[in-house]
Design an enzyme around this catalytic site. Structure first.
Site, PDB file in Angstrom:
ATOM      1  N   ASP A   1      -8.789   1.790   4.334  1.00  0.00           N
ATOM      2  CA  ASP A   1      -9.100   0.393   4.603  1.00  0.00           C
ATOM      3  C   ASP A   1      -9.568  -0.190   3.284  1.00  0.00           C
ATOM      4  OD1 ASP A   1      -9.184  -1.615   6.756  1.00  0.00           O
ATOM      5  OD2 ASP A   1     -11.285  -1.807   6.162  1.00  0.00           O
TER       6      ASP A   1
ATOM      7  N   LYS B   1       0.836  -1.202   0.000  1.00  0.00           N
ATOM      8  CA  LYS B   1       0.000   0.000   0.000  1.00  0.00           C
ATOM      9  C   LYS B   1       0.874   1.257   0.000  1.00  0.00           C
ATOM     10  CE  LYS B   1      -3.922  -1.735   2.760  1.00  0.00           C
ATOM     11  NZ  LYS B   1      -4.728  -1.419   3.950  1.00  0.00           N
TER      12      LYS B   1
HETATM   13  P1  IMP Z   1      -6.426  -3.660   5.735  1.00  0.00           P
HETATM   14  O1  IMP Z   1      -6.940  -2.498   4.906  1.00  0.00           O
HETATM   15  O2  IMP Z   1      -5.185  -3.346   6.468  1.00  0.00           O
HETATM   16  O3  IMP Z   1      -7.518  -4.274   6.575  1.00  0.00           O
HETATM   17  O4  IMP Z   1      -5.954  -4.793   4.712  1.00  0.00           O
HETATM   18  C1  IMP Z   1      -6.462  -4.895   3.454  1.00  0.00           C
HETATM   19  C2  IMP Z   1      -6.120  -6.247   2.845  1.00  0.00           C
HETATM   20  O5  IMP Z   1      -6.920  -6.383   1.658  1.00  0.00           O
HETATM   21  C3  IMP Z   1      -4.681  -6.379   2.398  1.00  0.00           C
HETATM   22  O6  IMP Z   1      -3.860  -6.895   3.425  1.00  0.00           O
HETATM   23  C4  IMP Z   1      -4.812  -7.343   1.221  1.00  0.00           C
HETATM   24  O7  IMP Z   1      -4.941  -8.663   1.677  1.00  0.00           O
HETATM   25  C5  IMP Z   1      -6.152  -6.933   0.613  1.00  0.00           C
HETATM   26  N1  IMP Z   1      -5.958  -5.897  -0.406  1.00  0.00           N
HETATM   27  C6  IMP Z   1      -6.280  -4.577  -0.302  1.00  0.00           C
HETATM   28  N2  IMP Z   1      -5.917  -3.921  -1.414  1.00  0.00           N
HETATM   29  C7  IMP Z   1      -5.352  -4.836  -2.226  1.00  0.00           C
HETATM   30  C8  IMP Z   1      -4.763  -4.732  -3.527  1.00  0.00           C
HETATM   31  O8  IMP Z   1      -4.630  -3.657  -4.127  1.00  0.00           O
HETATM   32  N3  IMP Z   1      -4.295  -5.892  -4.035  1.00  0.00           N
HETATM   33  C9  IMP Z   1      -4.399  -7.065  -3.390  1.00  0.00           C
HETATM   34  N4  IMP Z   1      -4.908  -7.214  -2.165  1.00  0.00           N
HETATM   35  C10 IMP Z   1      -5.397  -6.097  -1.598  1.00  0.00           C
END
Ligand code: IMP
Length: 200
Positions: A72, A15
């Site tokens: 998120d 990210k």
């Molecule tokens: P959080 O926003 O920290 O709860 O985590 C979001 C999770 O969604 C990430 O750890 C990935 O597993 C998945 N994710 C979010 N954006 C992407 C992306 O652009 N590509 C692939 N997986 C994603």
């Protein structure tokens, strides 16, 4: 006058790379959590991406005292009622290979195409985290889950996310091609545009 700081509140290297790419050139001094004193990660208790984005922005803005942008995001698959959704990072499996195998087990028996979308909710807080976010947005990219993972670019679920207009997964294209069409690219471009008009 030096550019005011902007904290990018995530520890996910995939990210951070994408966000820094989109925000390059904004008149802000971009900081990540690695640049400041450690802050305990909040528990993501929200039931929506938007609630969790606001929760993270508020927590990190309050602890750092810095203008903070948080997001998120996750993968929502229609055949399994939008899961893993806000639980994408915590979906069972120590590695993404294991997560993919578990997802394929869940999807077996569900009719194809396995339509899905990535979602990114963004929240920006410009004070100490006491008021509502000054800017929020949410963006998506529509696709389908592939039969098997393909590609080595990107991160997370990219290898199983087929993007029909490209005819391949988002892990089979370069970072800039992914960002041109994907959820995080869209959300952070909207934020970049909004920031341009904010006096500082
Ligand atoms: P959080 O926003 O920290 O709860 O985590 C979001 C999770 O969604 C990430 O750890 C990935 O597993 C998945 N994710 C979010 N954006 C992407 C992306 O652009 N590509 C692939 N997986 C994603």
């Amino acid at each position: 006058m030096p550019a005011p700081p902007l904290l990018i509140a995530t520890t996910n290297p995939g990210k951070i790379r994408e966000i820094q790419y989109v925000l390059a050139g904004v008149p802000r001094r971009l900081l990540t959590l690695a640049d400041i004193a450690p802050i305990a990660e909040p528990e993501e208790t929200g039931r929506t991406f938007a609630a969790n984005a606001a929760l993270k922005a508020r927590t990190y803005a309050a602890a750092s005292g810095l203008p903070t942008v948080a997001e998120d995001s996750g993968l929502a698959i229609d055949a399994i009622a939008g899961r893993p959704g806000v639980e994408s990072a915590r979906y069972p499996g120590d590695t993404y290979a294991e997560k993919f195998a578990n997802l394929y087990r869940e999807l077996a028996g569900h009719a194809r195409p396995w339509t899905a979308r990535f979602v990114c909710s963004l929240a920006f807080i410009d004070d100490q985290g006491t008021s509502a976010p000054a800017f929020v947005t949410e963006a998506t990219v529509e696709g389908e889950i592939t039969d098997e993972p393909r590609g080595a670019h990107g991160f997370g679920y990219d290898p199983i996310f087929f993007y029909p207009p490209y005819g391949c997964t988002l892990a089979e294209v370069t970072g800039d091609r992914k960002l041109a069409v994907a959820h995080r690219g869209k959300a952070f471009r909207a934020f970049r545009t909004w920031l341009r008009d904010v006096p500082f």
